[in-house]
Scaffold this motif. Structure first.
Motif, PDB file in Angstrom:
ATOM      1  N   SER A  41      32.573  48.241  38.724  1.00 23.53           N
ATOM      2  CA  SER A  41      32.944  46.985  39.393  1.00 23.53           C
ATOM      3  C   SER A  41      33.756  47.243  40.657  1.00 23.53           C
ATOM      4  O   SER A  41      33.769  46.410  41.553  1.00 23.53           O
ATOM      5  CB  SER A  41      33.703  46.069  38.435  1.00 23.53           C
ATOM      6  N   ARG A  91      33.035  42.821  40.888  1.00 25.34           N
ATOM      7  CA  ARG A  91      33.403  42.396  39.527  1.00 25.34           C
ATOM      8  C   ARG A  91      32.362  41.445  38.941  1.00 25.34           C
ATOM      9  O   ARG A  91      31.962  41.563  37.802  1.00 25.34           O
ATOM     10  CB  ARG A  91      34.755  41.683  39.530  1.00 25.34           C
ATOM     11  N   LYS A  92      31.963  40.490  39.761  1.00 21.93           N
ATOM     12  CA  LYS A  92      31.079  39.421  39.289  1.00 21.93           C
ATOM     13  C   LYS A  92      29.728  39.957  38.833  1.00 21.93           C
ATOM     14  O   LYS A  92      29.201  39.530  37.807  1.00 21.93           O
ATOM     15  CB  LYS A  92      30.919  38.400  40.414  1.00 21.93           C
ATOM     16  N   PHE A 124      39.750  41.857  37.711  1.00 21.94           N
ATOM     17  CA  PHE A 124      39.378  40.493  38.115  1.00 21.94           C
ATOM     18  C   PHE A 124      40.546  39.538  37.923  1.00 21.94           C
ATOM     19  O   PHE A 124      40.863  38.738  38.809  1.00 21.94           O
ATOM     20  CB  PHE A 124      38.153  40.040  37.305  1.00 21.94           C
ATOM     21  N   GLU A 150      43.177  39.995  40.530  1.00 20.80           N
ATOM     22  CA  GLU A 150      42.783  39.580  41.868  1.00 20.80           C
ATOM     23  C   GLU A 150      42.621  38.066  42.018  1.00 20.80           C
ATOM     24  O   GLU A 150      42.723  37.545  43.119  1.00 20.80           O
ATOM     25  CB  GLU A 150      41.460  40.268  42.241  1.00 20.80           C
ATOM     26  N   ILE A 151      42.387  37.362  40.945  1.00 24.59           N
ATOM     27  CA  ILE A 151      42.092  35.930  41.068  1.00 24.59           C
ATOM     28  C   ILE A 151      43.357  35.073  41.170  1.00 24.59           C
ATOM     29  O   ILE A 151      43.323  33.975  41.712  1.00 24.59           O
ATOM     30  CB  ILE A 151      41.169  35.441  39.927  1.00 24.59           C
ATOM     31  N   ASN A 163      30.625  31.350  35.778  1.00 20.25           N
ATOM     32  CA  ASN A 163      30.775  32.500  36.664  1.00 20.25           C
ATOM     33  C   ASN A 163      29.828  32.456  37.851  1.00 20.25           C
ATOM     34  O   ASN A 163      30.218  32.790  38.964  1.00 20.25           O
ATOM     35  CB  ASN A 163      30.584  33.812  35.884  1.00 20.25           C
ATOM     36  N   GLU A 221      33.890  35.901  43.859  1.00 20.43           N
ATOM     37  CA  GLU A 221      33.920  37.357  43.734  1.00 20.43           C
ATOM     38  C   GLU A 221      35.280  37.827  44.236  1.00 20.43           C
ATOM     39  O   GLU A 221      35.700  37.458  45.333  1.00 20.43           O
ATOM     40  CB  GLU A 221      32.801  37.975  44.572  1.00 20.43           C
ATOM     41  N   THR A 222      35.981  38.581  43.439  1.00 18.13           N
ATOM     42  CA  THR A 222      37.322  39.028  43.814  1.00 18.13           C
ATOM     43  C   THR A 222      37.334  40.473  44.286  1.00 18.13           C
ATOM     44  O   THR A 222      38.364  40.981  44.697  1.00 18.13           O
ATOM     45  CB  THR A 222      38.290  38.904  42.620  1.00 18.13           C
ATOM     46  N   TYR A 223      36.181  41.108  44.250  1.00 16.22           N
ATOM     47  CA  TYR A 223      36.028  42.495  44.662  1.00 16.22           C
ATOM     48  C   TYR A 223      36.526  42.674  46.093  1.00 16.22           C
ATOM     49  O   TYR A 223      36.226  41.885  46.968  1.00 16.22           O
ATOM     50  CB  TYR A 223      34.543  42.840  44.539  1.00 16.22           C
TER      51      TYR A 223
END
Length: 187
Positions: free
Chosen positions: A17, A22-23, A88, A91-92, A154, A160-162
């Motif tokens: 990820s 991540r998503k 994730f 980061e969110i 989702n 997406e938090t990547y």
């Protein structure tokens, strides 16, 4: 034994990820779970109790190994879901409320959703007319519904938090704190 063998995959999917997002990994794990949960439950019944016996009975070593293999696949799908989840969740949420938000979300999810599984399954079993064929599989309705719901949420609503820059927010917080402390000194 299966959990021990699948432990590596939590790290693997977490690292994956970091490379592809991540998503993508999370949704891959959810889709795999959606396929594997009902399939594995059916296979457990076929391998562990092919004659539909109602009393406790022994199963062969071969059947045990097959069940362990299926359980391993389920664990890998779970690892694909949970591997990227830690990063994730970091980061969110904003820095100031990150750990409170993570703890709240994790505990509410595990407590209310996971903890309610037995209750909801029994409610479904007693509230609806269930055919003889479907009766052994009634316990799958709630978990499969939750996986489908997680996929929809989702795909449609979760960003997406990547590659989210977590230091930018902390730098802004530090600058605000320093500006505010200067205001206090002037008073």
């Amino acid at each position: 034994m299966v959990t021990l063998c699948s432990a590596y995959f939590y790290q693997y999917f977490g690292a994956l990820s970091d490379k592809i997002g991540r998503k993508k990994v999370l949704i891959g794990g959810l889709v795999s779970s959606l396929i594997l949960i009902p399939t594995s439950f059916y296979l457990f019944m076929q391998i562990g109790n092919p004659d539909g016996l109602t009393e406790v009975h022994a199963i062969s070593t071969e059947a045990t190994l097959k069940i362990m293999g299926i359980s391993f696949l389920l664990s890998v799908a779970g690892a694909a879901t949970y591997g990227p989840l830690g990063a994730f969740m970091l980061e969110i949420f904003p820095t100031k409320i990150r750990y409170t938000s993570m703890g709240f979300a994790q505990n509410m999810g595990n407590g209310f959703i996971g903890g309610a599984t037995t209750f909801v399954t029994e409610l479904i079993k007693t509230s609806f007319l269930v055919s003889a064929f479907m009766a052994p599989f009634i316990g799958l309705i709630y978990p499969v519904f939750l996986v489908v719901l997680a996929i929809i949420v989702n795909v449609l609503f979760v960003p997406e938090t990547y590659k989210t820059d977590l230091t930018e927010e902390e730098t802004a917080d530090a600058a605000n704190a320093q500006a505010n402390s200067g205001d206090l000194l002037e008073v």
